[in-house]
Design a protein around this motif. Sequence first.
Motif, short mmCIF file in Angstrom:
data_model
loop_
_atom_site.label_atom_id
_atom_site.label_comp_id
_atom_site.label_asym_id
_atom_site.label_seq_id
_atom_site.Cartn_x
_atom_site.Cartn_y
_atom_site.Cartn_z
N MET A 1 4.44 53.21 -75.37
CA MET A 1 4.38 52.58 -74.06
C MET A 1 5.55 53.13 -73.24
O MET A 1 6.68 53.12 -73.71
CB MET A 1 4.46 51.06 -74.22
N PRO A 2 5.29 53.55 -72.01
CA PRO A 2 6.35 54.08 -71.16
C PRO A 2 7.39 53.01 -70.80
O PRO A 2 7.07 51.81 -70.75
CB PRO A 2 5.63 54.56 -69.90
N LEU A 3 8.61 53.45 -70.54
CA LEU A 3 9.70 52.55 -70.20
C LEU A 3 9.34 51.66 -69.01
O LEU A 3 9.67 50.47 -68.98
CB LEU A 3 10.97 53.35 -69.92
N ARG A 4 8.64 52.24 -68.04
CA ARG A 4 8.23 51.48 -66.87
C ARG A 4 7.35 50.29 -67.26
O ARG A 4 7.48 49.19 -66.73
CB ARG A 4 7.48 52.40 -65.90
N ARG A 5 6.46 50.50 -68.22
CA ARG A 5 5.57 49.42 -68.68
C ARG A 5 6.36 48.33 -69.40
O ARG A 5 6.07 47.15 -69.25
CB ARG A 5 4.49 50.03 -69.60
N HIS A 6 7.37 48.72 -70.17
CA HIS A 6 8.23 47.74 -70.83
C HIS A 6 8.94 46.88 -69.79
O HIS A 6 9.02 45.66 -69.93
CB HIS A 6 9.26 48.43 -71.73
N ALA A 7 9.46 47.53 -68.77
CA ALA A 7 10.16 46.80 -67.70
C ALA A 7 9.21 45.84 -66.98
O ALA A 7 9.59 44.70 -66.67
CB ALA A 7 10.78 47.78 -66.71
N GLN A 8 7.98 46.27 -66.74
CA GLN A 8 7.00 45.40 -66.10
C GLN A 8 6.69 44.19 -66.97
O GLN A 8 6.61 43.06 -66.48
CB GLN A 8 5.70 46.16 -65.82
N MET A 9 6.49 44.43 -68.25
CA MET A 9 6.20 43.32 -69.17
C MET A 9 7.34 42.32 -69.20
O MET A 9 7.12 41.11 -69.15
CB MET A 9 5.93 43.85 -70.59
N LEU A 10 8.56 42.83 -69.28
CA LEU A 10 9.73 41.94 -69.29
C LEU A 10 9.81 41.15 -67.99
O LEU A 10 10.10 39.95 -68.01
CB LEU A 10 11.01 42.74 -69.54
N ALA A 11 9.54 41.78 -66.88
CA ALA A 11 9.57 41.08 -65.59
C ALA A 11 8.51 39.99 -65.52
O ALA A 11 8.78 38.87 -65.06
CB ALA A 11 9.39 42.08 -64.44
N VAL A 12 7.32 40.28 -66.00
CA VAL A 12 6.22 39.30 -65.97
C VAL A 12 6.54 38.10 -66.85
O VAL A 12 6.40 36.95 -66.42
CB VAL A 12 4.88 39.95 -66.38
#
Length: 137
Positions: A1-12
């Motif tokens: 999973m790309p870093l951007r997707r990890h950041a999105q998941m954490l934000a959600v």
Amino acid sequence: MPLRRHAQMLAVVSAAWLLFWVAGLPDYYRQYSTMFMIVFDAAVLPPIWFVVYSRVRKAGAGRGLAVSLWLSFYITVPLFVYDLAYCGYYLGHGIGFVREYWYLTAYYVLPWLLFPLTGWWVERQGDSKTDAASAAR
């Protein structure tokens, strides 16, 4: 999973935790009866499961289990850390908050039981469809 997707998941999940925290004020849901919290926990689980199921189905062949494990992680670990900070340290319960706030603790365990099974099940459905399509040729 790309870093951007990890950041999105954490934000959600962080935003979701904040909303649940505000909704639980003034006593982080302890002002409600045990029966209410059982019903509340039971009512919250199906929509969360459906979101996970939908994400796993969109994951692509052979990725269902991996996606379900990442979702298990993001729906438990950050929320546990936030609850530990708030209930454990700020409110002074320490790690004993997991017993005091049992309705939160259920959600540190249930995703690890349900989501990987969901990923496995979705992958099996895909395998069954592939096997059926191959047999039909």
